[in-house]
Design a protein around this motif. Structure first.
Motif, mmCIF file in Angstrom:
data_model
loop_
_atom_site.group_PDB
_atom_site.id
_atom_site.type_symbol
_atom_site.label_atom_id
_atom_site.label_comp_id
_atom_site.label_asym_id
_atom_site.label_seq_id
_atom_site.Cartn_x
_atom_site.Cartn_y
_atom_site.Cartn_z
ATOM 1 N N GLU A 81 5.414 -3.876 -8.113
ATOM 2 C CA GLU A 81 4.578 -4.676 -7.217
ATOM 3 C C GLU A 81 3.959 -3.790 -6.125
ATOM 4 O O GLU A 81 2.767 -3.888 -5.825
ATOM 5 C CB GLU A 81 5.442 -5.773 -6.584
ATOM 6 C CG GLU A 81 4.727 -6.661 -5.603
ATOM 7 C CD GLU A 81 5.682 -7.655 -4.966
ATOM 8 O OE1 GLU A 81 5.606 -7.822 -3.732
ATOM 9 O OE2 GLU A 81 6.493 -8.246 -5.691
ATOM 10 N N PHE A 82 4.757 -2.902 -5.544
ATOM 11 C CA PHE A 82 4.276 -1.996 -4.498
ATOM 12 C C PHE A 82 3.199 -1.060 -5.048
ATOM 13 O O PHE A 82 2.155 -0.859 -4.430
ATOM 14 C CB PHE A 82 5.454 -1.194 -3.934
ATOM 15 C CG PHE A 82 5.060 -0.191 -2.885
ATOM 16 C CD1 PHE A 82 4.582 -0.604 -1.653
ATOM 17 C CD2 PHE A 82 5.179 1.163 -3.130
ATOM 18 C CE1 PHE A 82 4.219 0.328 -0.682
ATOM 19 C CE2 PHE A 82 4.827 2.104 -2.177
ATOM 20 C CZ PHE A 82 4.344 1.678 -0.946
ATOM 21 N N PHE A 83 3.443 -0.509 -6.229
ATOM 22 C CA PHE A 83 2.475 0.396 -6.841
ATOM 23 C C PHE A 83 1.161 -0.333 -7.122
ATOM 24 O O PHE A 83 0.087 0.135 -6.737
ATOM 25 C CB PHE A 83 3.034 0.997 -8.133
ATOM 26 C CG PHE A 83 2.059 1.907 -8.827
ATOM 27 C CD1 PHE A 83 1.891 3.204 -8.404
ATOM 28 C CD2 PHE A 83 1.295 1.442 -9.886
ATOM 29 C CE1 PHE A 83 0.978 4.044 -9.025
ATOM 30 C CE2 PHE A 83 0.381 2.267 -10.517
ATOM 31 C CZ PHE A 83 0.223 3.576 -10.083
ATOM 32 N N ASP A 84 1.241 -1.477 -7.797
ATOM 33 C CA ASP A 84 0.038 -2.220 -8.177
ATOM 34 C C ASP A 84 -0.770 -2.700 -6.968
ATOM 35 O O ASP A 84 -1.994 -2.592 -6.948
ATOM 36 C CB ASP A 84 0.392 -3.424 -9.053
ATOM 37 C CG ASP A 84 0.886 -3.024 -10.434
ATOM 38 O OD1 ASP A 84 0.663 -1.865 -10.835
ATOM 39 O OD2 ASP A 84 1.507 -3.868 -11.102
ATOM 40 N N ALA A 85 -0.092 -3.217 -5.951
ATOM 41 C CA ALA A 85 -0.784 -3.812 -4.811
ATOM 42 C C ALA A 85 -1.197 -2.797 -3.754
ATOM 43 O O ALA A 85 -2.250 -2.952 -3.121
ATOM 44 C CB ALA A 85 0.098 -4.879 -4.172
ATOM 45 N N ASP A 86 -0.385 -1.752 -3.553
ATOM 46 C CA ASP A 86 -0.609 -0.887 -2.400
ATOM 47 C C ASP A 86 -0.995 0.553 -2.727
ATOM 48 O O ASP A 86 -1.680 1.184 -1.930
ATOM 49 C CB ASP A 86 0.645 -0.879 -1.514
ATOM 50 C CG ASP A 86 0.951 -2.263 -0.978
ATOM 51 O OD1 ASP A 86 0.064 -2.857 -0.357
ATOM 52 O OD2 ASP A 86 2.070 -2.754 -1.205
ATOM 53 N N LEU A 87 -0.566 1.076 -3.850
ATOM 54 C CA LEU A 87 -0.862 2.479 -4.150
ATOM 55 C C LEU A 87 -2.037 2.642 -5.097
ATOM 56 O O LEU A 87 -2.934 3.448 -4.845
ATOM 57 C CB LEU A 87 0.372 3.188 -4.713
ATOM 58 C CG LEU A 87 1.599 3.226 -3.800
ATOM 59 C CD1 LEU A 87 2.727 3.978 -4.467
ATOM 60 C CD2 LEU A 87 1.258 3.834 -2.451
ATOM 61 N N ALA A 88 -2.029 1.914 -6.188
ATOM 62 C CA ALA A 88 -3.095 2.054 -7.184
ATOM 63 C C ALA A 88 -4.456 1.676 -6.609
ATOM 64 O O ALA A 88 -5.473 2.220 -7.032
ATOM 65 C CB ALA A 88 -2.784 1.198 -8.412
ATOM 66 N N THR A 89 -4.480 0.805 -5.628
ATOM 67 C CA THR A 89 -5.742 0.338 -5.046
ATOM 68 C C THR A 89 -6.097 1.039 -3.739
ATOM 69 O O THR A 89 -7.122 0.735 -3.145
ATOM 70 C CB THR A 89 -5.669 -1.179 -4.784
ATOM 71 O OG1 THR A 89 -4.603 -1.431 -3.859
ATOM 72 C CG2 THR A 89 -5.428 -1.953 -6.068
ATOM 73 N N SER A 90 -5.283 1.981 -3.290
ATOM 74 C CA SER A 90 -5.492 2.617 -1.995
ATOM 75 C C SER A 90 -6.672 3.583 -2.003
ATOM 76 O O SER A 90 -6.696 4.564 -2.750
ATOM 77 C CB SER A 90 -4.236 3.371 -1.567
ATOM 78 O OG SER A 90 -4.497 4.110 -0.390
ATOM 79 N N LYS A 91 -7.619 3.325 -1.134
ATOM 80 C CA LYS A 91 -8.765 4.220 -0.976
ATOM 81 C C LYS A 91 -8.366 5.467 -0.192
ATOM 82 O O LYS A 91 -8.858 6.555 -0.460
ATOM 83 C CB LYS A 91 -9.906 3.489 -0.274
ATOM 84 C CG LYS A 91 -10.506 2.386 -1.111
ATOM 85 C CD LYS A 91 -11.585 1.649 -0.362
ATOM 86 C CE LYS A 91 -12.088 0.492 -1.210
ATOM 87 N NZ LYS A 91 -13.057 -0.326 -0.502
ATOM 88 N N LYS A 92 -7.465 5.323 0.779
ATOM 89 C CA LYS A 92 -7.047 6.455 1.610
ATOM 90 C C LYS A 92 -6.316 7.510 0.783
ATOM 91 O O LYS A 92 -6.501 8.703 1.008
ATOM 92 C CB LYS A 92 -6.163 5.998 2.772
ATOM 93 C CG LYS A 92 -6.907 5.239 3.833
ATOM 94 C CD LYS A 92 -7.933 6.125 4.514
ATOM 95 C CE LYS A 92 -8.669 5.368 5.591
ATOM 96 N NZ LYS A 92 -9.733 6.155 6.196
#
Length: 116
Positions: A35-46
């Motif tokens: 959940e953390f990877f999909d929501a916060d890392l894979a989509t992170s522009k920074k």
């Protein structure tokens, strides 16, 4: 049933229960990482702007900056044997509590590690 048989039966039941609890904690930790990877890392522009690549294999997240070469230490976030979240060898504890607080801890670790 003999006293020995009773003791062994009780011990087997306790071991089975302990293993089921450990397995449930591990599944919860893996689900949290996904959940953390999909929501916060894979989509992170920074992360992508800073050249950080993230990969998830079901139980581990690997973050690295490939353009800095093999001598730069990557960051690994894993689900430990007991279901705890470990970041670069340091335990952040189990996910059982507040997921948002655990996410914030992971984000702070990532920011510090990659100097974002």
């Amino acid at each position: 049933m003999s006293a020995l048989d009773k003791a062994v039966t009780e011990l087997e039941a306790k071991r089975a229960n302990d293993e089921a609890e450990r397995s449930a904690r591990h599944r919860a930790g893996s689900a949290f990482l996904k959940e953390f990877f999909d929501a916060d890392l894979a989509t992170s522009k920074k992360l992508s702007e800073n050249g950080v690549r993230a990969a998830f294999d079901g139980a581990r997240i690997l973050l690295q900056k490939p353009e800095e070469g093999v001598y730069v230490e990557a960051m690994m976030i894993v689900v430990g044997e007991q279901g705890e979240i470990d970041v670069s060898g340091r335990s952040l504890g189990p996910v059982a509590g507040d997921k948002d607080a655990k996410k914030k801890e992971l984000i702070a670790e990532i920011i510090a590690h990659f100097s974002l």
